[in-house]
Write an enzyme that holds these catalytic residues in place. Structure first.
Site, PDB file in Angstrom:
ATOM      1  N   TRP A 335     -15.648  -5.436   3.046  1.00 29.21           N
ATOM      2  CA  TRP A 335     -16.655  -4.581   3.693  1.00 29.21           C
ATOM      3  C   TRP A 335     -16.761  -3.244   2.963  1.00 29.21           C
ATOM      4  O   TRP A 335     -17.688  -2.480   3.196  1.00 29.21           O
ATOM      5  CB  TRP A 335     -16.317  -4.365   5.184  1.00 29.21           C
ATOM      6  N   ASP A 336     -15.810  -2.963   2.080  1.00 31.39           N
ATOM      7  CA  ASP A 336     -15.836  -1.738   1.288  1.00 31.39           C
ATOM      8  C   ASP A 336     -17.207  -1.548   0.633  1.00 31.39           C
ATOM      9  O   ASP A 336     -17.702  -0.432   0.501  1.00 31.39           O
ATOM     10  CB  ASP A 336     -14.778  -1.808   0.172  1.00 31.39           C
ATOM     11  N   GLU A 477      -6.087  -1.809  10.512  1.00 31.35           N
ATOM     12  CA  GLU A 477      -5.267  -3.007  10.306  1.00 31.35           C
ATOM     13  C   GLU A 477      -3.803  -2.834  10.706  1.00 31.35           C
ATOM     14  O   GLU A 477      -3.010  -3.753  10.517  1.00 31.35           O
ATOM     15  CB  GLU A 477      -5.373  -3.449   8.839  1.00 31.35           C
ATOM     16  N   LYS A 589      -4.271   3.092  11.136  1.00 31.00           N
ATOM     17  CA  LYS A 589      -4.463   3.095   9.681  1.00 31.00           C
ATOM     18  C   LYS A 589      -5.786   3.790   9.365  1.00 31.00           C
ATOM     19  O   LYS A 589      -5.926   4.513   8.400  1.00 31.00           O
ATOM     20  CB  LYS A 589      -4.459   1.653   9.168  1.00 31.00           C
ATOM     21  N   GLN A 590      -6.790   3.491  10.179  1.00 32.57           N
ATOM     22  CA  GLN A 590      -8.040   4.253  10.135  1.00 32.57           C
ATOM     23  C   GLN A 590      -8.670   4.189  11.522  1.00 32.57           C
ATOM     24  O   GLN A 590      -8.511   3.206  12.233  1.00 32.57           O
ATOM     25  CB  GLN A 590      -8.981   3.752   9.053  1.00 32.57           C
TER      26      GLN A 590
HETATM   27  C1  BGC Z   1      -8.061  -1.643   4.217  1.00 32.65           C
HETATM   28  C2  BGC Z   1      -9.345  -2.418   4.395  1.00 32.65           C
HETATM   29  C3  BGC Z   1     -10.025  -2.559   3.050  1.00 32.65           C
HETATM   30  C4  BGC Z   1      -9.097  -3.169   2.032  1.00 32.65           C
HETATM   31  C5  BGC Z   1      -9.700  -3.202   0.649  1.00 32.65           C
HETATM   32  C6  BGC Z   1      -7.207  -2.363   3.189  1.00 32.65           C
HETATM   33  O1  BGC Z   1      -6.036  -1.651   2.959  1.00 32.65           O
HETATM   34  O2  BGC Z   1      -7.390  -1.551   5.439  1.00 32.65           O
HETATM   35  O3  BGC Z   1     -10.191  -1.741   5.311  1.00 32.65           O
HETATM   36  O4  BGC Z   1     -11.169  -3.330   3.188  1.00 32.65           O
HETATM   37  O5  BGC Z   1      -7.917  -2.425   1.956  1.00 32.65           O
HETATM   38  O6  BGC Z   1      -9.935  -1.928   0.182  1.00 32.65           O
END
Ligand code: BGC
Length: 726
Positions: A335-336, A477, A589-590
């Site tokens: 989703w980045d 996450e 984490k976010q």
């Molecule tokens: C993040 C995800 C992200 C992925 C790739 C993970 O550490 O929690 O949101 O999509 O890294 O960058």
């Protein structure tokens, strides 16, 4: 990194072997077709040299598929009077490496004394042409300061380039003649052919050196040799052309023919064409920040990273989380792209946004297969995506703290919000570009089929008379297997609403497309009724008294940790507490709730935003949690008038340049790069679109030290210029 903040270039004044992988990432160059890490031409121990070509994936055990490191085009072995040039030996008398962002040129200047006391000055330059994406050039000028004798350069094409030990290529053929060499190879499982060829010339004053081919199996080279006087400068020019079968059979044949003509290329002319293409690019995309040299350089550096990874002529590829700049995440897209990188393209280079979104449309079959394998209708996009749109998230990975142990990765199974994220990006692109043709022919289908997935995925809970979405992972996450994650539920509902808006629009503006889609997808009245029912009854948590939104069911009951009391820290909370330990806490984490309020600002009022901002901000692992977090946190801080916005912004700005998470060696954090652009535009410049008057408004909140911010945006095909002063 010892960086000086020149407006347009990142430079390194000393060589730090212990940071070699970090600087290789920083000094990556590319042209949207390929990305090449900044490893030295002549090699160095512990290097991770790589060239990744968009879409050139190949199978690999455990992680399914990865971008295959292609034959290295930068390689040059240099012998100065018979002594091999290497920064491992001899003495470095002067050193500078510089990435010029304006012209996407990497240069390195070294004054070096050989073990036998011969002093040379070497100046390297390399570029991957943006004017001709199948052309790359590398040139080295060598001045013999205190000796006379010979200079010999062996420039090769190394078919043994591997992915940290795993070789993806089978040799197919090669040829070499005098000053040119060609290599043909094929990826082992995906059977993608690569044709790569080089020519080299070596000159000094008005003399041209002798060249001959060295036709070693799977590593053809050209060796050039010339005699040199004391004080004289010799120049070696290596041109490389390459194409793959992804570009079509014709491209392979053309590349093979082109190799022999390369030596006639004029460096200045080809380089000027490349620079002109970059000038054009920056004309749309530059962002000026006055009063803050570090922020200015960081913003340009991050925009540059997006631009060198952006496919301009290929709608079957996406941008991986680490762009084309490293081995991290194996080139897989997340989703980045849609939520973090795409807004930059949507609002500055809509053609590129269209390509990236078309990738998702082309990959609908993969998304449908995933939904169907899970027992649902519609399209469920993979959490990690590569060539085909099938799920490629590894199920297990080695524990970074103990490589004998494996960790179960659940994201590929249950981090499902990506399907709504893709729809969100399509809608945002459509509204910004007014590209009705794309929407009618491609975008609408994605929105309808992801809506259909959500309607199937939502679970009806009879006793509560509502739909819920259980057992998932939201963007945060640190917490998995949760129920009713606000971010996921709210975007799922939004996705369904947009699908219901899409149908009448198609009816009026593209009735033939509507007929095609209704037939292909077999959407009937009962299904539409179900969509409306889910929209009306999908549970979105909200506490009217406190205005707080619980990120997921039971979150507030988890252990509260005073993060401030744990400072200073050098590790993430997950690394300190362990996976289960962190999950038992409220540390994020976010922050999902704030992220959702960023994407759907009209859903909640200002007081609700403020209450949730106050609650979630101190509970977020800003420093070592997700690299995606800080830029969005900066935007939300701007929206509530919190002065820490700048601190969060700079955390994102430094993510790669200063390697704040100690993992920049794996590649650029593409999402952070895209988020940084958004933080300026939607945070400090405060751009907001109002649905009420259908106008853009600015609510600037520039950091104190910024005098001016200026940038351009493309809205409905028109260029708008923003110039905001303190
Ligand atoms: C993040 C995800 C992200 C992925 C790739 C993970 O550490 O929690 O949101 O999509 O890294 O960058």
């Amino acid at each position: 990194m010892a960086t000086t903040f020149n407006d347009w270039s990142v430079s390194e004044a000393e060589f730090h072997p212990e940071k070699i992988n970090h600087s290789e990432t920083i000094f990556t160059i590319g042209n949207g077709y390929l990305g090449t890490r900044g490893a030295f031409e002549e090699h160095f121990p512990n290097e991770n040299r790589s060239t990744f070509l968009h879409g050139v994936f190949d199978d690999v055990p455990v992680v399914f598929t990865e971008l295959a490191n292609a034959s290295d085009w930068t390689e040059m072995e240099i012998f100065l009077n018979g002594e091999r040039f290497s920064l491992e030996n001899g003495k470095i008398l002067a050193y500078e490496r510089r990435l010029d962002l304006k012209t996407a040129t990497l240069s390195r200047s070294v004054r070096w004394e050989s073990p036998q006391g011969h002093i040379s000055r070497l100046v390297f330059e390399r570029f991957a042409s943006l004017a001709d994406i199948h052309l790359c050039g590398v040139r080295v000028s060598i001045t013999a300061e205190n000796y006379q004798g010979s200079i010999e350069i062996r420039s090769g094409l190394n078919g043994n380039a591997d992915n940290l030990g795993f070789l993806h290529w089978n040799w197919v053929g090669q040829s070499a003649a005098k000053n040119s060499a060609t290599l043909l190879c094929r990826t082992r499982s995906s059977a993608i052919d690569l044709c790569i060829g080089l020519t080299q010339t070596l000159t000094a004053s008005d003399r041209t050196g002798r060249s001959f081919a060295w036709d070693v199996h799977n590593h053809p080279s050209v060796v050039s040799k010339i005699g040199i006087e004391k004080g004289e400068t010799a120049v070696a020019t290596k041109w490389v052309t390459l194409a793959t079968s992804r570009d079509g059979k014709k491209a392979l044949v053309q590349t093979q023919r082109r190799v022999h003509k390369l030596s006639a290329l004029n460096w200045e002319e080809a380089y000027q064409a490349h620079c002109a293409a970059w000038e054009n690019e920056w004309n749309y995309c530059d962002m000026v920040i006055e009063g803050d040299d570090e922020a200015q350089l960081a913003v340009r550096f991050n925009i540059f990273q997006l631009l060198i990874a952006a496919p301009r002529s290929d709608e079957h590829v996406n941008i991986g989380a680490k762009t084309l700049s490293g081995y991290g995440y194996r080139g897989h897209a997340f989703w980045d792209t849609e939520i973090f990188m795409l807004p930059f393209f949507t609002y500055t280079r809509p053609e590129i946004a269209r390509n990236l979104l078309s990738y998702r449309w082309h990959n609908l079959p993969g998304a449908r297969a995933k939904a169907s394998a899970n027992g649902f209708n519609g399209a469920q996009y993979p959490w990690e995506s590569a060539a085909t749109g099938e799920e490629v998230t590894p199920t297990w990975v080695p524990d970074p703290k103990d490589h004998t142990q494996l960790i179960r990765i659940w994201t590929g199974d249950i981090e499902i919000h990506i399907s709504a994220d893709v729809s969100f990006a399509i809608w945002q692109y459509w509204k910004a570009s007014a590209d009705d043709e794309f929407f009618a022919k491609r975008g609408a289908e994605v929105i309808l089929d992801t809506a259909r997935f959500w309607a199937a995925r939502a679970e009806w809970v009879e006793e509560l008379q509502r739909y819920e979405i259980s057992d998932i992972i939201g963007p945060d996450e640190y917490h998995d297997h949760v129920d009713n994650n606000l971010y996921t539920n709210a975007l799922a509902r939004w996705n369904l609403q947009r699908a219901l808006d899409t149908l009448p629009w198609l009816e009026t503006h593209a009735p033939a497309e509507l007929r095609r889609l209704k037939k292909a997808l077999q959407i009937d009245a009962a299904e539409l009724k179900k969509w409306q029912h889910v929209i009306d009854h999908l549970y979105l948590p909200y506490n009217e008294k406190t205005r707080l939104i619980e990120q997921f069911d039971g979150y507030f009951a988890r252990k509260d940790v005073d993060l401030a009391a744990m400072e200073p820290r050098s590790e993430s909370i997950q690394s300190i507490f362990g996976i289960e330990g962190a999950a038992a806490t409220q540390v994020l984490k976010q922050p999902d709730v704030l992220m959702l309020m960023y994407l759907l600002p009209d859903l909640y009022d200002q007081a609700t935003l403020e209450a949730n901002y106050r609650y979630y901000t101190p509970r977020t692992d800003h420093t070592f949690g997700s690299s995606l977090g800080p830029s969005i946190q900066a935007i939300m801080a701007c929206r509530v008038g919190d002065v820490t916005a700048y601190e969060h912004f700079m955390r994102a700005a430094r993510a790669d340049l200063f390697d704040v998470r100690n993992n920049a060696g794996d590649g650029i954090h593409g999402a952070s790069a895209g988020g940084l652009w958004q933080a300026v535009v939607f945070g400090f410049a405060g751009l907001r679109y109002s649905a009420a008057d259908q106008q853009w408004h600015t609510h600037p909140a520039l950091p104190k030290n910024w005098k001016r911010v200026a940038f351009k945006m493309m809205i409905h095909g028109k260029e708008l210029s923003f110039d905001i002063h303190q």
